[in-house]
Design a protein around this motif. Structure first.
Motif, PDB file in Angstrom:
ATOM      1  N   VAL A 224       0.618  -1.120  -0.003  1.00  0.00           N
ATOM      2  CA  VAL A 224       0.574  -0.490   0.085  1.00  0.00           C
ATOM      3  C   VAL A 224       0.860   1.233  -0.161  1.00  0.00           C
ATOM      4  N   LEU A 225       1.763   1.031   0.584  1.00  0.00           N
ATOM      5  CA  LEU A 225       2.678   2.783   0.387  1.00  0.00           C
ATOM      6  C   LEU A 225       3.981   2.719  -0.397  1.00  0.00           C
ATOM      7  N   TYR A 226       4.009   1.755  -1.694  1.00  0.00           N
ATOM      8  CA  TYR A 226       5.039   1.412  -2.252  1.00  0.00           C
ATOM      9  C   TYR A 226       3.361   2.188  -3.422  1.00  0.00           C
ATOM     10  N   SER A 227       2.270   1.563  -3.118  1.00  0.00           N
ATOM     11  CA  SER A 227       1.396   3.040  -4.034  1.00  0.00           C
ATOM     12  C   SER A 227       0.718   4.293  -3.784  1.00  0.00           C
ATOM     13  N   LEU A 228       1.082   4.511  -2.857  1.00  0.00           N
ATOM     14  CA  LEU A 228       1.181   5.295  -2.276  1.00  0.00           C
ATOM     15  C   LEU A 228       2.009   6.882  -2.805  1.00  0.00           C
ATOM     16  N   LEU A 229       3.569   6.118  -2.640  1.00  0.00           N
ATOM     17  CA  LEU A 229       4.743   7.100  -3.201  1.00  0.00           C
ATOM     18  C   LEU A 229       4.428   7.207  -4.351  1.00  0.00           C
ATOM     19  N   LEU A 230       3.802   5.962  -5.294  1.00  0.00           N
ATOM     20  CA  LEU A 230       4.151   5.871  -6.731  1.00  0.00           C
ATOM     21  C   LEU A 230       2.859   6.975  -7.491  1.00  0.00           C
ATOM     22  N   ASP A 231       2.016   7.360  -6.864  1.00  0.00           N
ATOM     23  CA  ASP A 231       0.851   8.136  -6.929  1.00  0.00           C
ATOM     24  C   ASP A 231       1.235   9.492  -7.314  1.00  0.00           C
ATOM     25  N   ARG A 232       2.639   9.669  -5.837  1.00  0.00           N
ATOM     26  CA  ARG A 232       2.621  10.958  -5.197  1.00  0.00           C
ATOM     27  C   ARG A 232       4.086  11.765  -6.983  1.00  0.00           C
ATOM     28  N   ASN A 233       4.630  10.476  -7.028  1.00  0.00           N
ATOM     29  CA  ASN A 233       5.601  10.871  -7.695  1.00  0.00           C
ATOM     30  C   ASN A 233       4.793  11.153  -8.665  1.00  0.00           C
ATOM     31  N   ARG A 234       3.677  10.752  -9.329  1.00  0.00           N
ATOM     32  CA  ARG A 234       2.734  11.887 -10.137  1.00  0.00           C
ATOM     33  C   ARG A 234       3.381  12.784 -10.185  1.00  0.00           C
ATOM     34  N   LEU A 235       2.948  13.191  -9.037  1.00  0.00           N
ATOM     35  CA  LEU A 235       3.345  14.884  -8.750  1.00  0.00           C
ATOM     36  C   LEU A 235       4.398  15.652  -8.501  1.00  0.00           C
ATOM     37  N   SER A 236       4.736  15.496  -8.536  1.00  0.00           N
ATOM     38  CA  SER A 236       6.540  15.449  -8.446  1.00  0.00           C
ATOM     39  C   SER A 236       7.182  15.540 -10.008  1.00  0.00           C
ATOM     40  N   VAL A 237       6.659  14.278 -10.686  1.00  0.00           N
ATOM     41  CA  VAL A 237       6.757  14.721 -12.569  1.00  0.00           C
ATOM     42  C   VAL A 237       6.661  16.019 -12.971  1.00  0.00           C
ATOM     43  N   LYS A 238       4.912  16.010 -12.169  1.00  0.00           N
ATOM     44  CA  LYS A 238       4.068  17.266 -13.220  1.00  0.00           C
ATOM     45  C   LYS A 238       4.690  18.905 -12.570  1.00  0.00           C
ATOM     46  N   ASN A 239       4.492  18.715 -11.059  1.00  0.00           N
ATOM     47  CA  ASN A 239       5.992  19.910 -10.813  1.00  0.00           C
ATOM     48  C   ASN A 239       6.969  20.005 -10.954  1.00  0.00           C
ATOM     49  N   GLY A 240       8.254  19.086 -11.679  1.00  0.00           N
ATOM     50  CA  GLY A 240       8.859  19.272 -12.396  1.00  0.00           C
ATOM     51  C   GLY A 240      10.750  19.150 -11.180  1.00  0.00           C
ATOM     52  N   TRP A 241       9.370  18.296 -10.456  1.00  0.00           N
ATOM     53  CA  TRP A 241      10.805  18.415  -8.802  1.00  0.00           C
ATOM     54  C   TRP A 241      12.081  17.269  -9.600  1.00  0.00           C
ATOM     55  N   ILE A 242      12.989  17.322  -9.348  1.00  0.00           N
ATOM     56  CA  ILE A 242      14.498  16.891 -10.597  1.00  0.00           C
ATOM     57  C   ILE A 242      15.857  16.981  -9.756  1.00  0.00           C
ATOM     58  N   ASP A 243      16.704  16.610  -9.669  1.00  0.00           N
ATOM     59  CA  ASP A 243      17.600  16.311  -8.900  1.00  0.00           C
ATOM     60  C   ASP A 243      18.334  17.137  -9.874  1.00  0.00           C
ATOM     61  N   LYS A 244      19.310  17.009  -9.869  1.00  0.00           N
ATOM     62  CA  LYS A 244      20.949  17.182 -11.073  1.00  0.00           C
ATOM     63  C   LYS A 244      20.720  16.129 -11.658  1.00  0.00           C
ATOM     64  N   TYR A 245      20.174  14.786 -11.569  1.00  0.00           N
ATOM     65  CA  TYR A 245      20.957  13.718 -12.022  1.00  0.00           C
ATOM     66  C   TYR A 245      18.951  13.460 -13.021  1.00  0.00           C
ATOM     67  N   GLY A 246      18.565  14.042 -13.271  1.00  0.00           N
ATOM     68  CA  GLY A 246      17.431  13.978 -13.638  1.00  0.00           C
ATOM     69  C   GLY A 246      16.716  13.001 -13.373  1.00  0.00           C
ATOM     70  N   ARG A 247      17.071  12.452 -12.335  1.00  0.00           N
ATOM     71  CA  ARG A 247      15.873  12.043 -11.629  1.00  0.00           C
ATOM     72  C   ARG A 247      14.924  12.706 -10.646  1.00  0.00           C
ATOM     73  N   HIS A 248      13.603  11.934 -10.857  1.00  0.00           N
ATOM     74  CA  HIS A 248      12.340  12.627  -9.917  1.00  0.00           C
ATOM     75  C   HIS A 248      12.179  11.996  -8.663  1.00  0.00           C
TER      76      HIS A 248
END
Length: 76
Positions: free
Chosen positions: A1-25
């Motif tokens: 369940v936690l992994y599903s929640l993290l995957l869902d929240r990761n979509r927001l990170s992509v949408k908001n452009g939260w990217i490190d210097k290596y191009g990882r969200h």
């Protein structure tokens, strides 16, 4: 369940452009937030995060200075 929640929240990170210097969200999701969302105790949440890390599903990078860990979600 936690992994599903993290995957869902990761979509927001992509949408908001939260990217490190290596191009990882990345995202921030504190233990406190996780406890509130999933209604689990502190020890259970810590165990779940460790299990996800051990199985290579996430990478948590500690920042120190009372800052939340940076979480990278690995997609399968």
């Amino acid at each position: 369940v936690l992994y599903s929640l993290l995957l869902d929240r990761n979509r927001l990170s992509v949408k908001n452009g939260w990217i490190d210097k290596y191009g990882r969200h990345y995202q921030y999701f504190t233990v406190k937030e996780c406890k509130e969302k999933l209604n689990f105790g502190h020890d259970k949440i810590i165990k779940l995060f460790k299990e996800l890390e051990t199985n290579g599903l996430i990478l948590r990078k500690r920042q120190g200075m009372c800052k939340p860990s940076i979480i990278y979600v690995h997609h399968l």
